[in-house]
Design a protein around this motif. Structure first.
Motif, mmCIF file in Angstrom:
data_model
loop_
_atom_site.group_PDB
_atom_site.id
_atom_site.type_symbol
_atom_site.label_atom_id
_atom_site.label_comp_id
_atom_site.label_asym_id
_atom_site.label_seq_id
_atom_site.Cartn_x
_atom_site.Cartn_y
_atom_site.Cartn_z
ATOM 1 N N LYS A 192 42.071 55.660 21.578
ATOM 2 C CA LYS A 192 40.975 54.707 21.377
ATOM 3 C C LYS A 192 41.552 53.422 20.795
ATOM 4 O O LYS A 192 42.660 53.408 20.249
ATOM 5 C CB LYS A 192 39.912 55.282 20.449
ATOM 6 C CG LYS A 192 40.421 55.625 19.061
ATOM 7 C CD LYS A 192 39.361 56.336 18.224
ATOM 8 C CE LYS A 192 39.045 57.701 18.805
ATOM 9 N NZ LYS A 192 38.133 58.477 17.961
ATOM 10 N N GLU A 193 40.798 52.326 20.941
ATOM 11 C CA GLU A 193 41.246 51.036 20.416
ATOM 12 C C GLU A 193 41.086 50.994 18.904
ATOM 13 O O GLU A 193 40.071 51.422 18.361
ATOM 14 C CB GLU A 193 40.457 49.889 21.052
ATOM 15 C CG GLU A 193 40.984 49.484 22.408
ATOM 16 C CD GLU A 193 40.494 48.098 22.821
ATOM 17 O OE1 GLU A 193 39.991 47.357 21.941
ATOM 18 O OE2 GLU A 193 40.606 47.757 24.006
ATOM 19 N N LYS A 194 42.121 50.466 18.225
ATOM 20 C CA LYS A 194 42.071 50.328 16.778
ATOM 21 C C LYS A 194 42.761 49.044 16.347
ATOM 22 O O LYS A 194 43.639 48.535 17.044
ATOM 23 C CB LYS A 194 42.781 51.515 16.098
ATOM 24 C CG LYS A 194 42.025 52.836 16.176
ATOM 25 C CD LYS A 194 42.788 53.945 15.475
ATOM 26 C CE LYS A 194 42.018 55.255 15.475
ATOM 27 N NZ LYS A 194 40.813 55.181 14.630
ATOM 28 N N GLU A 195 42.379 48.548 15.191
ATOM 29 C CA GLU A 195 43.042 47.409 14.567
ATOM 30 C C GLU A 195 44.098 47.976 13.623
ATOM 31 O O GLU A 195 43.771 48.666 12.642
ATOM 32 C CB GLU A 195 42.039 46.564 13.782
ATOM 33 C CG GLU A 195 42.620 45.297 13.186
ATOM 34 C CD GLU A 195 42.812 44.197 14.215
ATOM 35 O OE1 GLU A 195 43.660 43.295 13.960
ATOM 36 O OE2 GLU A 195 42.124 44.209 15.266
ATOM 37 N N ASN A 221 53.730 43.334 12.424
ATOM 38 C CA ASN A 221 52.726 42.575 13.181
ATOM 39 C C ASN A 221 51.421 43.359 13.200
ATOM 40 O O ASN A 221 51.409 44.589 13.123
ATOM 41 C CB ASN A 221 53.207 42.313 14.606
ATOM 42 C CG ASN A 221 52.373 41.260 15.307
ATOM 43 O OD1 ASN A 221 51.929 40.293 14.677
ATOM 44 N ND2 ASN A 221 52.146 41.429 16.605
ATOM 45 N N SER A 222 50.292 42.645 13.327
ATOM 46 C CA SER A 222 48.964 43.261 13.302
ATOM 47 C C SER A 222 48.171 42.871 14.533
ATOM 48 O O SER A 222 48.411 41.823 15.149
ATOM 49 C CB SER A 222 48.205 42.838 12.033
ATOM 50 O OG SER A 222 48.927 43.170 10.869
ATOM 51 N N GLY A 223 47.198 43.696 14.893
ATOM 52 C CA GLY A 223 46.321 43.411 16.030
ATOM 53 C C GLY A 223 45.745 44.685 16.607
ATOM 54 O O GLY A 223 45.904 45.782 16.055
ATOM 55 N N ARG A 224 45.074 44.542 17.749
ATOM 56 C CA ARG A 224 44.407 45.684 18.367
ATOM 57 C C ARG A 224 45.355 46.371 19.355
ATOM 58 O O ARG A 224 46.049 45.707 20.133
ATOM 59 C CB ARG A 224 43.125 45.268 19.093
ATOM 60 C CG ARG A 224 42.076 44.690 18.152
ATOM 61 C CD ARG A 224 40.695 44.698 18.778
ATOM 62 N NE ARG A 224 40.161 46.027 18.988
ATOM 63 C CZ ARG A 224 39.620 46.792 18.022
ATOM 64 N NH1 ARG A 224 39.569 46.350 16.769
ATOM 65 N NH2 ARG A 224 39.122 47.972 18.315
ATOM 66 N N VAL A 225 45.334 47.733 19.305
ATOM 67 C CA VAL A 225 46.180 48.554 20.176
ATOM 68 C C VAL A 225 45.345 49.750 20.649
ATOM 69 O O VAL A 225 44.239 49.991 20.162
ATOM 70 C CB VAL A 225 47.429 49.069 19.427
ATOM 71 C CG1 VAL A 225 48.291 47.916 18.950
ATOM 72 C CG2 VAL A 225 47.023 49.970 18.258
ATOM 73 N N VAL A 226 45.910 50.493 21.585
ATOM 74 C CA VAL A 226 45.356 51.801 21.938
ATOM 75 C C VAL A 226 46.177 52.839 21.191
ATOM 76 O O VAL A 226 47.397 52.914 21.359
ATOM 77 C CB VAL A 226 45.414 52.057 23.456
ATOM 78 C CG1 VAL A 226 44.986 53.484 23.772
ATOM 79 C CG2 VAL A 226 44.531 51.049 24.179
ATOM 80 N N VAL A 258 51.072 54.431 19.601
ATOM 81 C CA VAL A 258 50.243 53.260 19.885
ATOM 82 C C VAL A 258 50.926 52.436 20.966
ATOM 83 O O VAL A 258 52.163 52.412 21.059
ATOM 84 C CB VAL A 258 50.030 52.393 18.623
ATOM 85 C CG1 VAL A 258 49.196 53.142 17.603
ATOM 86 C CG2 VAL A 258 51.356 51.980 18.007
ATOM 87 N N ILE A 259 50.125 51.792 21.798
ATOM 88 C CA ILE A 259 50.670 50.930 22.842
ATOM 89 C C ILE A 259 49.901 49.612 22.844
ATOM 90 O O ILE A 259 48.722 49.563 22.499
ATOM 91 C CB ILE A 259 50.601 51.588 24.238
ATOM 92 C CG1 ILE A 259 49.155 51.997 24.577
ATOM 93 C CG2 ILE A 259 51.529 52.776 24.327
ATOM 94 C CD1 ILE A 259 48.996 52.547 25.992
ATOM 95 N N GLY A 260 50.610 48.536 23.217
ATOM 96 C CA GLY A 260 49.987 47.221 23.270
ATOM 97 C C GLY A 260 50.985 46.136 22.919
ATOM 98 O O GLY A 260 52.093 46.394 22.423
#
Length: 545
Positions: free
Chosen positions: A363-366, A467-472, A486-488
């Motif tokens: 699922k997508e997460k920050e 680094n920060s941001g949204r990933v799966v 996590v991927i992205g």
């Protein structure tokens, strides 16, 4: 053929067929019946075949030999006698087969129609429960008929009351013995199927049955599934033919009743007992036992005994279910602790947040990603032996992992001499970026302390990118191999920042800088071009406090 059904003090059970004229019993391995029981003497007792039957003799053992609760020096064994040696129990099984001629006395015992001159107590024993007569044969009244005729009505009534009390005591002892054995299986038996087999074996030891089985309800569709099948002798029918009657099954499972039925088959009375199996307040299955002999038809006391056993089984099965749950949790914990902090592992196992499958599904997460790498590891590894390299890496990984877990991070993977960690997955928090930076600062401090203990040729530096941001985030891979990761693009950028960092430098991306809430000492480095990015990224450096 006579045999002992043995249950040792440590829960081991086995059968021993008596084929020799003399056998010995004890703790030593040179005995015929070897008891793994420290309370038994090395050579405890022996059994000798005599014209009167099988004679049990104690061999001056330290703790003595007991039969049906009484200490003996010698005793002719009867069918279903319980021989206690140390903490072990040996059930003596020896019935006269159809192919063996009966003596006059034996014929009378097996005949339901008693001959004149037999005592009232023997009549009561056979009418109420014919197995009871074996357990209490040693205390039968031996008064001749002439003396009984002289007894007053009051004396006769008192005698009958006493005899009934003795019979009930024998029945109670038998029930207590079974409950003792069933409860003791908890110490050695935890798997449900093995537990069911053991309990059916114990039921056969105290209830003379020709055939029995246990079925359980499938929790998904409610259908019954055979689990254990047992024949006393050679199977008389295929294992698949259980003789399940739907009407009886419905009454046992739906109405929660214990049922005793009787049928006439080929001129013989066949009796069947069907009793529910419980787990807490729910009926989860049924145990059924069958007798195909008119001479051994089941009675109400047999049904009471089997019901008592099954009620005790409910406790045992629930305990086994709890132990199975504990084993699953231990397995889950050992798998999760390699990648998650203890706090996250506790949350996953306890289910306070979500169940494991849902929590770890993609699922997508920050999140905030941290990469830490050893600078110039290749030249360092060339100077050391493979064993020394592995020792160095293990020490480094151990120090870094402790820091990651201390700040509630998740270990994603090792990549040679590098570590990738995640803050914010599987559980997101508002201060994920802050905790990642705190971890990076502590890693740099931990390295300084490590280097103070190192040989000069083993000292090394590290570099860190965040680094920060949204990933799966979630369990990804094939059905045979799933890993939490996590991927992205956020992950790639964190890795590139680590690659351009100088020795012992901590570089963070703009999203991480904007997300931090605590007052760190951070300075802007400026725009940097990193591999794989078409546009330059704004980079910041975390300085020492």
């Amino acid at each position: 053929m006579p045999e002992f059904r043995v249950v040792t003090g440590y829960g081991r059970s086995f059968n021993y067929k008596i084929t020799e004229e003399v056998i010995t019993i004890g703790r030593s391995k040179d005995n015929h019946v070897v008891l793994f029981d420290h309370a038994a003497s090395r050579r405890h007792a022996k059994v000798r075949k005599t014209p009167d039957g099988y004679l049990l003799m104690d061999l001056d053992s330290h703790n003595g030999t007991h039969v049906n609760g009484s200490r003996v020096t010698s005793r002719i064994l009867r069918h279903n006698d319980l021989v206690e040696i140390g903490t072990s129990v040996l059930s003596f099984q020896y019935e006269i087969g159809d192919d063996e001629p009966l003596t006059a006395a034996q014929g009378e015992d097996r005949d339901a129609g008693l001959q004149p001159g037999q005592d009232t107590f023997l009549k009561l024993a056979i009418r109420y429960d014919d197995k009871a007569q074996d357990l209490i044969a040693s205390i039968r009244s031996q008064a001749p008929l002439e003396e009984e005729e002289l007894l007053s009505e009051v004396e006769a009534e008192e005698k009958e009351t006493s005899q009934i009390s003795l019979l009930n005591l024998a029945k109670s002892n038998k029930i207590l013995y079974v409950l003792y054995l069933v409860t003791r299986t908890l110490l050695t038996t935890t798997h449900q199927d093995q537990l069911l087999r053991t309990i059916l074996d114990l039921a056969f030891q105290v209830i003379d049955s020709d055939f029995g089985f246990i079925v359980l309800r499938d929790p998904k569709d409610g259908k019954v599934v055979p689990k254990v099948i047992k024949h006393k002798r050679e199977p008389e029918k295929p294992a698949g033919e259980l003789g399940l009657q739907q009407s009886i099954l419905d009454k046992v499972i739906n109405e929660k009743l214990s049922i005793l039925t009787s049928d006439l088959v080929a001129g013989k009375v066949h009796t069947t007992m069907s009793v529910p199996l419980w787990r807490k307040e729910e009926v989860i299955g049924m145990i059924q036992m069958e007798s195909h002999r008119s001479s051994r038809a089941f009675t109400k006391p047999d049904l009471d005994l089997l019901t008592t056993i099954c009620n005790q089984m409910a406790v045992v099965l629930e305990q086994a279910n709890l132990m199975e749950k504990v084993r699953r949790e231990e397995l889950m914990r050992s798998r999760l602790e390699r990648f998650h902090s203890p706090e996250i592992v506790d949350l996953i196992i306890s289910g306070e947040s979500e169940d494991e499958d849902n929590m770890l599904s993609p699922k997508e997460k920050e999140v905030t990603i941290l990469f830490v790498d050893i600078v110039n590891f290749t030249p360092l590894s060339e100077r050391l032996s493979p064993k020394e390299v592995s020792q160095l890496l293990n020490q480094f990984f151990r120090e870094m992992n402790d820091i990651i877990f201390a700040y509630r991070g998740t270990l994603d993977k090792y990549m040679g001499d590098a570590i990738m960690a995640i803050f914010g997955a599987p559980i997101e928090r508002e201060d994920d970026a802050d905790r990642a930076i705190y971890a990076a600062v502590d890693m740099r401090k931990a390295l300084l302390q490590m280097n103070k203990t190192m040989e000069p040729d083993r000292i090394f530096d590290i570099r860190i990118g965040i680094n920060s941001g949204r990933v799966v985030a979630g369990n990804l891979g094939s059905p045979k191999r799933m890993d939490y990761t996590v991927i992205g693009d956020v992950v790639n950028t964190a890795s590139r920042l680590e690659k351009i960092a100088q020795p012992n430098q901590i570089l963070i991306g703009e999203a991480t800088y904007n997300a931090v809430k605590d007052p760190f000492h951070i300075q802007k480095v400026g725009k940097k071009t990193v591999k794989g990015k078409t546009r330059a990224v704004t980079v910041y450096e975390v300085l020492d406090d």
